[in-house]
Design a protein around this motif. Structure first.
Motif, PDB file in Angstrom:
ATOM      1  N   ASP A   7       0.828  -1.210   0.000  1.00  0.00           N
ATOM      2  CA  ASP A   7       0.000   0.000   0.000  1.00  0.00           C
ATOM      3  C   ASP A   7       0.858   1.254   0.000  1.00  0.00           C
ATOM      4  N   ALA A   8       0.222   2.408  -0.085  1.00  0.00           N
ATOM      5  CA  ALA A   8       0.926   3.685  -0.203  1.00  0.00           C
ATOM      6  C   ALA A   8       1.921   3.873   0.939  1.00  0.00           C
ATOM      7  N   ALA A   9       1.510   3.533   2.125  1.00  0.00           N
ATOM      8  CA  ALA A   9       2.402   3.712   3.276  1.00  0.00           C
ATOM      9  C   ALA A   9       3.638   2.830   3.118  1.00  0.00           C
ATOM     10  N   ALA A  10       3.441   1.619   2.661  1.00  0.00           N
ATOM     11  CA  ALA A  10       4.565   0.698   2.463  1.00  0.00           C
ATOM     12  C   ALA A  10       5.484   1.211   1.358  1.00  0.00           C
ATOM     13  N   ARG A  11       4.875   1.744   0.326  1.00  0.00           N
ATOM     14  CA  ARG A  11       5.686   2.276  -0.783  1.00  0.00           C
ATOM     15  C   ARG A  11       6.523   3.449  -0.304  1.00  0.00           C
ATOM     16  N   GLU A  12       5.920   4.304   0.484  1.00  0.00           N
ATOM     17  CA  GLU A  12       6.644   5.463   0.964  1.00  0.00           C
ATOM     18  C   GLU A  12       7.789   5.032   1.898  1.00  0.00           C
ATOM     19  N   ARG A  13       7.508   4.086   2.766  1.00  0.00           N
ATOM     20  CA  ARG A  13       8.552   3.583   3.671  1.00  0.00           C
ATOM     21  C   ARG A  13       9.753   3.053   2.904  1.00  0.00           C
ATOM     22  N   LEU A  14       9.431   2.347   1.826  1.00  0.00           N
ATOM     23  CA  LEU A  14      10.478   1.738   1.002  1.00  0.00           C
ATOM     24  C   LEU A  14      11.415   2.797   0.408  1.00  0.00           C
ATOM     25  N   CYS A  15      10.894   4.003   0.206  1.00  0.00           N
ATOM     26  CA  CYS A  15      11.668   5.062  -0.447  1.00  0.00           C
ATOM     27  C   CYS A  15      12.156   6.108   0.544  1.00  0.00           C
ATOM     28  N   THR A  16      12.080   5.806   1.821  1.00  0.00           N
ATOM     29  CA  THR A  16      12.537   6.747   2.836  1.00  0.00           C
ATOM     30  C   THR A  16      13.864   6.257   3.389  1.00  0.00           C
TER      31      THR A  16
END
Lengths: 429, 429, 429
Positions: A418-427
């Motif tokens: 999900d969006a949160a997981a995607r963002e975490r991956l790119c942080t």
């Protein structure tokens, strides 16, 4: 596909155009520190967003960036004398400091105060990561620098190449965003054909990209708007119910982050800036860095191979449009898909071959162009908004939004990303 | 003399212009078969009537002619991979067959039918006489091929040269029609002066042209409209009540037939096509043939001498505008009238020196320009008629009208050479 | 500073523009006699005020100047045959004499009188001082030649150099008038810094200029209108209540007299003509002469050093914009102020670096630009007056107004140097 009108708006870089004014709300990298290697060294002619400029390093080590032609009678300051914290025109000896203030005017009477009134157009600069950045916008709106990790590293951890690309900057940027082409333009013929030997080699790779990237040549693209620009996910079906996700980034106004990054400790990262020289050319500035250790000789060699050799005392690639990028038709048959040696030469070949401003109203875009379409719309929307009186984008004011990293992962069927997981991956950690 | 407006109409070649559309109702020769020597060989960049194109020979031996830039994102197909009956773009692997149909689109999902909907602009070609011809007009109006005899001959009977001329095609054509200049531009100084020695040599010649052509330098021109264009008679008074008549031809839209021909069994024929590349340049394609026997090595050498050497891997003549056609001022004094070595170099020198589009509104035409005047009027009239909705000229629909030959004869004072006789003289046996 | 509109008026050279028409009321020097060294030698391509021309020396030794393209079909007469008092086009043999009259038309019937009716555009020429001058204005207004003393001297007393400058003529002229720059652009670093050693050398000089010129780098300029143009006084305060006055001249339309002159018997004089080729380039013709004796080998060498070497068979300087005038950054630090070797190369560097037409509306002029400002106004005023129907300036009609000389003198505080005295100083004995 874009209307001819939008295409013109998208690609105009001069002061007073909507996009030119948007670009002028960001710091832009343009000069390698090495081009002005030491105090009082010879000045350098340059050009940014259609403005003729001259850069010099003064006695105190600061880099000045002035309009090329002297305020007096418009002789070029490129021929100027770089002396005692100022650049002196060789015509009548007028001298300007890095702020453009005229500090000496020996052709006028000593009693004159005309000197104090004359200012040469000048732009502030910042030097970081072995690169000089300029800001060409209104002084009261000076933006934040993008907070790239490599700007904080020792120079030993960073390697920068700079090449002249004879296309509008958006065209270069689109090539950078377009991760769909790497399975073709940058492939070998065996990779394109997925021969058994090639497949065996790929499966033996530890690197996820090397292992999975070419298995699915028509990935699903998921471009998502962010404060800094776009996070572009590419989902590849690699068989047995497994998806390989890979995330690259477009960062306002003209940066790509496309390789490795801090997601993989110990592995080098790579990003590109496409800095507008004028409407028909840009600097392709590729930064290779390692957040954890100095770059090795091999790392640097690989970065230089990526960029390809340039002509002596020039940023023009040896492989260029005048020689058809030295395409080797024999090699093309069974060696590499393009027949052109070198990654960046391959990119330049296709991008420059479109003409310096591609006729976007004659394209036939596919699903693989989703990120490009979204980026164009975003740029146009923000340029129009600024022209209509809105604030500059957040990315111009808050450098911290640039703290992102390349990301990749494997996801099994049924699992959520999900969006949160995607963002975490790119942080970054 | 022509108005500036008519001059613009006469010389514009782009699609949508009156003359550009007239030109697009004819097959146009543009490529030597040798330029795409075998199946799947590298593609060739070319340009016709201001359209950027790429030509290739596919696996089946057919010559494809596509718009240069890929329908997808407009990378040049010149860099394309010529493979398995199609040309594949190196950017994202889209592949087109000779009909422009997209036959593979590997960057899109396998389930997509987008491929079937995408067509690359393509033009039909015909290969004959060692030359490839293209048709750039509307499909439902595909014209007949001109029925030149050399198109039916074995290739051993035909020799073709191709050179780049940097003028509008009409300017080349006017030079081809203008048979008045050969007594000057192509003469020797002795011939121009008609020295006794020269006269003696001329009178000993068996060839009528060599014997009589230079005796009268101000012939009477009789241009007559025909279905194919113009039959141009030149009557020379060669003394003792005798007239030497010579007939050359302008054939729609840009062919000259000017030498020997089947009127003289065993003697080579020669004709020229002036194919428009864009408004400012054309291909000068000279065809030498013999209807009865293979060309000898000497014949071919003579044809190559006529065209003059070209730069390596290029159709640009070695003698060109940049080096003033290597004019030899010593030679000019007592050797040849022009001082420029080579027939075609002489023609190019005068034609290109007018500027790429000659200012026809500043000319002072003489009676020797009668055929040129008539041809211009005819071209303009037909272009206007087509734009007004009339049919294309008959020559576009009926290739048989091109069956003509060079003619010459001697006529005694008092004898008649009426229209029927003139036509007979120019009709192949 | 000038408005964009006035800048356009000032710099346009074509026939029918206000300034182009003013220029066409003067004789203009453009060709070295050596370029057409002997009767019937090859013709020369040239260009004046945006008109393409061909110059030739006929059998009688007269220099003809014709429009480049033949009246007939506009082939270039550059390729023409220069024979028996006329230039013959190589296309159809039409021949013109130096007055442009067609004197032979062999492609037309002998009975035709068309020949008598055809005239090639031609311009009268005068040859004097080793230079050929042309007049491109209305025949009934043929001007007087400027009565320069060097035009009356034996050729042994005169040396002329000619160089191509790629700027509008006014830009060159402004550099010539601008005597303020010599203390910078043409100075040594020591001279600029006035080191003790340099000061000692200067004080030992017998020449006033060498002794005093660099002591005051911000002189007071006194430009005064005269019949021929401007007398420009520069007053330098050289200490101890003494003024060093120096007078140079701008003579209509584009001459500078700037060195020595008959004020100093035995010393060479020097002047420059800036002849408009087109709006973007001019000939810089420098004349060095001695009114009293032949020039020595050393004199000629100095004149050639001043001009700098040209490329073979060309007037393009070896040091030119393409190679940044071979600026030597080492030399610039402690050797010469500019780092560019050669006086005229220094001038070209600054003038050409402004762009071929400088944006005068972006200047910041100082008191040192007083003469330039006054000259611009004068030129614009006279061009406008002529366009409004006024007579041409007196200088166009009365060559005697050009009889002036360079002047210099020392004046003690309290002494007067009134207008009469200034005029006397600049009047040849």
């Amino acid at each position: 596909m874009l209307s001819a009108e939008d295409n013109a708006l998208l690609t105009a870089t001069s002061r007073g155009t909507a996009m030119g004014d948007l670009l002028r709300r960001f710091w832009v990298p343009f000069l390698l520190s090495d081009e002005v290697p030491k105090p009082d060294c010879p000045p350098i002619r340059t050009r940014l967003m259609n403005e003729a400029l001259v850069a010099f390093r003064d006695t105190s080590g600061r880099v000045g960036l002035l309009a090329e032609r002297c305020a007096h009678r418009r002789a070029s300051l490129f021929f100027g004398r770089n002396e005692e914290n100022g650049l002196r025109c060789i015509y009548h000896g007028w001298k300007y400091d890095v702020d453009g203030q005229c500090v000496d005017m020996p052709s006028e009477p000593a009693t004159s105060n005309y000197r104090d009134k004359v200012r040469q157009t000048s732009y502030p600069t910042v030097e970081a990561g072995g690169v000089v950045w300029a800001y060409l916008g209104p002084a009261e709106q000076t933006p934040a620098m993008p907070d790239f990790s490599w700007l904080h590293l020792p120079l030993s951890h960073v390697h920068v190449t700079k090449r002249l690309e004879r296309t509008n900057w958006v065209q270069g940027l689109e090539g950078g965003i377009d991760s769909a082409h790497s399975n073709f333009l940058h492939a070998t013929v065996d990779g394109f054909r997925r021969t058994p030997a090639w497949l065996e080699r790929a499966q033996a790779a530890t690197d996820l990209r090397a292992r999975y990237h070419a298995l699915d040549r028509s990935p699903v693209f998921l471009p998502e708007d962010t404060d800094y620009g776009l996070r572009v996910g590419a989902r590849r079906d690699i068989g047995e119910g497994t998806h390989y996700w890979r995330f690259t980034h477009w960062m306002m106004p003209f940066y790509n982050l496309f390789k490795q990054g801090s997601a993989k400790p110990g592995v080098n990262s790579q990003g590109i800036a496409w800095t507008p020289i004028d409407d028909h050319s840009c600097w392709t500035i590729v930064v290779t860095w390692n957040d954890e250790r100095p770059l090795s000789g091999e790392d640097i060699e690989a970065a230089e191979d990526f960029a390809g050799p340039a002509l002596p005392d020039s940023f023009l690639p040896v492989r260029n449009m005048e020689n058809d990028y030295m395409i080797d038709r024999e090699l093309q048959v069974n060696g590499t898909f393009s027949g052109i040696p070198g990654t960046q030469a391959q990119d330049m070949a296709v991008q420059e071959s479109m003409g310096s401003i591609v006729a976007r109203f004659e394209e036939h875009l596919g699903t693989s162009d989703a990120a490009i379409i979204r980026m164009r719309r975003r740029l146009i929307r923000q340029a129009r908004a600024l022209a209509d009186g809105a604030d500059a984008p957040l990315a111009s004011r808050d450098g911290s939004v640039y703290r992102v990293r390349f990301g990749e992962t494997l996801v099994q069927e049924g699992e959520e990303l999900d969006a949160a997981a995607r963002e975490r991956l790119c942080t970054p950690a």
